[in-house]
Every structure is written in C-alpha cells, then in structure tokens.
Design a protein around this motif. Sequence first.
Motif, PDB file in Angstrom:
ATOM      1  N   ASN A   1       0.850  -1.191   0.000  1.00  0.00           N
ATOM      2  CA  ASN A   1       0.000   0.000   0.000  1.00  0.00           C
ATOM      3  C   ASN A   1       0.886   1.241   0.000  1.00  0.00           C
ATOM      4  O   ASN A   1       1.482   1.593   1.030  1.00  0.00           O
ATOM      5  N   ASN A   2       0.960   1.917  -1.143  1.00  0.00           N
ATOM      6  CA  ASN A   2       1.819   3.103  -1.272  1.00  0.00           C
ATOM      7  C   ASN A   2       1.427   4.214  -0.301  1.00  0.00           C
ATOM      8  O   ASN A   2       2.278   4.824   0.352  1.00  0.00           O
ATOM      9  N   SER A   3       0.140   4.514  -0.240  1.00  0.00           N
ATOM     10  CA  SER A   3      -0.328   5.629   0.601  1.00  0.00           C
ATOM     11  C   SER A   3      -0.028   5.389   2.070  1.00  0.00           C
ATOM     12  O   SER A   3       0.437   6.291   2.785  1.00  0.00           O
ATOM     13  N   LYS A   4      -0.286   4.176   2.527  1.00  0.00           N
ATOM     14  CA  LYS A   4      -0.031   3.855   3.931  1.00  0.00           C
ATOM     15  C   LYS A   4       1.466   3.927   4.231  1.00  0.00           C
ATOM     16  O   LYS A   4       1.882   4.418   5.292  1.00  0.00           O
ATOM     17  N   PHE A   5       2.276   3.461   3.277  1.00  0.00           N
ATOM     18  CA  PHE A   5       3.724   3.523   3.463  1.00  0.00           C
ATOM     19  C   PHE A   5       4.202   4.970   3.599  1.00  0.00           C
ATOM     20  O   PHE A   5       5.038   5.281   4.451  1.00  0.00           O
ATOM     21  N   LYS A   6       3.692   5.882   2.755  1.00  0.00           N
ATOM     22  CA  LYS A   6       4.077   7.290   2.830  1.00  0.00           C
ATOM     23  C   LYS A   6       3.723   7.881   4.197  1.00  0.00           C
ATOM     24  O   LYS A   6       4.503   8.633   4.780  1.00  0.00           O
ATOM     25  N   GLU A   7       2.543   7.552   4.699  1.00  0.00           N
ATOM     26  CA  GLU A   7       2.122   8.077   5.996  1.00  0.00           C
ATOM     27  C   GLU A   7       3.050   7.605   7.116  1.00  0.00           C
ATOM     28  O   GLU A   7       3.454   8.398   7.976  1.00  0.00           O
ATOM     29  N   VAL A   8       3.392   6.327   7.077  1.00  0.00           N
ATOM     30  CA  VAL A   8       4.239   5.771   8.137  1.00  0.00           C
ATOM     31  C   VAL A   8       5.646   6.347   8.061  1.00  0.00           C
ATOM     32  O   VAL A   8       6.249   6.697   9.090  1.00  0.00           O
ATOM     33  N   LEU A   9       6.202   6.472   6.849  1.00  0.00           N
ATOM     34  CA  LEU A   9       7.548   7.041   6.688  1.00  0.00           C
ATOM     35  C   LEU A   9       7.576   8.510   7.106  1.00  0.00           C
ATOM     36  O   LEU A   9       8.523   8.969   7.752  1.00  0.00           O
ATOM     37  N   ALA A  10       6.531   9.265   6.765  1.00  0.00           N
ATOM     38  CA  ALA A  10       6.457  10.670   7.156  1.00  0.00           C
ATOM     39  C   ALA A  10       6.404  10.812   8.671  1.00  0.00           C
ATOM     40  O   ALA A  10       7.088  11.665   9.262  1.00  0.00           O
ATOM     41  N   GLN A  11       5.603   9.976   9.305  1.00  0.00           N
ATOM     42  CA  GLN A  11       5.499  10.018  10.768  1.00  0.00           C
ATOM     43  C   GLN A  11       6.839   9.711  11.422  1.00  0.00           C
ATOM     44  O   GLN A  11       7.244  10.372  12.383  1.00  0.00           O
ATOM     45  N   SER A  12       7.557   8.728  10.892  1.00  0.00           N
ATOM     46  CA  SER A  12       8.862   8.371  11.457  1.00  0.00           C
ATOM     47  C   SER A  12       9.891   9.469  11.233  1.00  0.00           C
ATOM     48  O   SER A  12      10.776   9.674  12.068  1.00  0.00           O
ATOM     49  N   SER A  13       9.750  10.216  10.113  1.00  0.00           N
ATOM     50  CA  SER A  13      10.719  11.262   9.770  1.00  0.00           C
ATOM     51  C   SER A  13      10.369  12.611  10.367  1.00  0.00           C
ATOM     52  O   SER A  13      11.153  13.568  10.265  1.00  0.00           O
ATOM     53  N   GLY A  14       9.187  12.731  10.962  1.00  0.00           N
ATOM     54  CA  GLY A  14       8.777  14.002  11.565  1.00  0.00           C
ATOM     55  C   GLY A  14       8.346  15.036  10.557  1.00  0.00           C
ATOM     56  O   GLY A  14       8.487  16.239  10.808  1.00  0.00           O
ATOM     57  N   VAL A  15       7.798  14.599   9.412  1.00  0.00           N
ATOM     58  CA  VAL A  15       7.322  15.531   8.394  1.00  0.00           C
ATOM     59  C   VAL A  15       5.887  15.164   8.030  1.00  0.00           C
ATOM     60  O   VAL A  15       5.337  14.165   8.508  1.00  0.00           O
ATOM     61  N   GLU A  16       5.293  15.968   7.156  1.00  0.00           N
ATOM     62  CA  GLU A  16       3.946  15.659   6.684  1.00  0.00           C
ATOM     63  C   GLU A  16       4.012  14.699   5.506  1.00  0.00           C
ATOM     64  O   GLU A  16       5.031  14.619   4.796  1.00  0.00           O
ATOM     65  N   ALA A  17       2.925  13.979   5.278  1.00  0.00           N
ATOM     66  CA  ALA A  17       2.887  12.978   4.205  1.00  0.00           C
ATOM     67  C   ALA A  17       3.129  13.608   2.834  1.00  0.00           C
ATOM     68  O   ALA A  17       3.720  12.988   1.947  1.00  0.00           O
ATOM     69  N   LYS A  18       2.716  14.872   2.653  1.00  0.00           N
ATOM     70  CA  LYS A  18       2.910  15.540   1.369  1.00  0.00           C
ATOM     71  C   LYS A  18       4.380  15.815   1.063  1.00  0.00           C
ATOM     72  O   LYS A  18       4.743  16.090  -0.087  1.00  0.00           O
ATOM     73  N   ASP A  19       5.222  15.758   2.100  1.00  0.00           N
ATOM     74  CA  ASP A  19       6.650  15.999   1.908  1.00  0.00           C
ATOM     75  C   ASP A  19       7.420  14.725   1.564  1.00  0.00           C
ATOM     76  O   ASP A  19       8.631  14.763   1.377  1.00  0.00           O
ATOM     77  N   VAL A  20       6.706  13.604   1.489  1.00  0.00           N
ATOM     78  CA  VAL A  20       7.322  12.334   1.106  1.00  0.00           C
ATOM     79  C   VAL A  20       6.848  11.961  -0.292  1.00  0.00           C
ATOM     80  O   VAL A  20       5.640  11.980  -0.572  1.00  0.00           O
ATOM     81  N   GLU A  21       7.775  11.639  -1.139  1.00  0.00           N
ATOM     82  CA  GLU A  21       7.432  11.254  -2.512  1.00  0.00           C
ATOM     83  C   GLU A  21       8.068   9.902  -2.834  1.00  0.00           C
ATOM     84  O   GLU A  21       9.246   9.676  -2.567  1.00  0.00           O
TER      85      GLU A  21
END
Length: 262
Positions: A45-65
């Motif tokens: 799941n691409n979307s779920k992965f972006k959310e989890v990576l953003a949370q771990s990195s301390g940024v918003e999901a829109k900042d992960v591509e």
Amino acid sequence: MTTSTTMSTTTTTTTTTATTTTTTMAFLTTRMSIGITLVPGQVFNNSKFKEVLAQSSGVEAKDVEIESVRQKVNVTYNFSTNVSDDAARATIADMLGVSVDSVFINLEPEADGNNHVTAIIEAESAKAAGELSTKAANATAVTASLAEHGVTASTTVQHAPTQYFEVNTTTKSMTGTHVTTPTSEQLAQMGNQLGVTISVKSVAHEQAPTIAATTASVASTTIVQVSTTLRGDNSDLTTSGSRRCFVSWLLSSLVLSAKASC
C-alpha cells in the motif's frame, strides 16, 4: 523674398541590462532506498507507506514522494533431477504466466542429483507481485510445467515465496536540517504498522536547490538634432535711366503718327 527651412533628426539609443539573481530554496531533500519484504499474497500500500515514513521522519505525508518501486518475487525450489538453466526458466515462466525475460534463476546442483533453483521474478505492479507469490507456492503446478518441457522430476518448495520491494523515496525537510535515517527501532515500528519487514539500503542527503532568475532593464536615450537653412532671393523691379529714354521716344512717335492720320 526670404524663405527658411528647418530640419530635425531624432536618434534613439536603447540599452538592455540583464541581472541574474540566485535564490536558495528553503527545504532539504533526503533520498532513501528502502527494502520491504511481504508475505505471499500481501499487496503493498503506497499511501499507507508514505504516511508511516512521514510520521517516522517528523514531516507531513505531502513531503514524502515515492519516485519508483521495483517489485520482485523470490522463491527456491528443489528438483529431484538435474535441470538446465533454459528449462528451469521456461518452466517457471509458463507456470506463472509471465515472460521468460522476467525470470532470473540460480542453479545449485547437489551431489545426490537434486537441483536447488532460486528464482527471482520481476512483477509489473504490487497487485501482480501478490498474485505471483501465491502461484509460486504451488509445487504441483511446477512439476506439471516441468513435464511439459520434457523433464520428469518431483518438486518441493525449499524456501517459501516472498515479495521484495525496492522503494526509492525523497523526503523534504523545512527545518533547515535533513531528516535523520530511521533507527532499527523505528524500522521495526514501521514494519509492525505495515505488517512487513523493512530495511534501509542507502541514504543520500542533497544540498538545498537553487533557482536562478534573470531580469532585464531597458534604458532609452533620445537625441534630437535641429538645423536651419536660410536662403535670400531679391529682385530690383525699378526701371533704369536708359530704359526711361526709350519709353519717352516711343510715346512721342506714337503721338506724331496719330496726328498725321488726322
């Protein structure tokens, strides 16, 4: 009579000046190549992965591509007899319904005559990878495909199929510092949230990008030249003395002629 003529000449000079300014963008980019292992049949799941990576990195999901994803299925079989490279590739490709070019194998002949065949199959999508990983677990179907290629052998699945995804990402940070590489604890937590196993293959921190803009300013100078030319042309219309004598003689002659006619 006196005449005057006025002529004017206008000259315009235009000067263009180019000015280039460089602006440094207010974000820093971190590139990460992340390996993800899924169980057979599971869909990434691409979307779920972006959310989890953003949370771990301390940024918003829109900042992960997610820039690219490569999905593969890995499986190891044991054949009871020696099998050639070409026959093994064709057998696995036909059984899975994919092209031979998408199947890569490693043969390991054993002293007892068995063959260990490790196959890596490239999938076109996350959904296709999930379906292929389920099919690859069917040892009976592999044995039947071997027979179609003229090989009589029994097949066992030595290592169950797994899905392996290589996900290349970029993460933007607006804080003036790059995001940090996830720790082993953070990777484990991310894996638990997604139900997968995650590892970081490589990390690269990029410098802040710059944008160059060029502006042009135009300056015009106008020069006006004026010149005046005067020309004089005078004629004396007064009758001279010799002409007056000739006129008197002419009048006298006309008078005498008139009298004689009478």
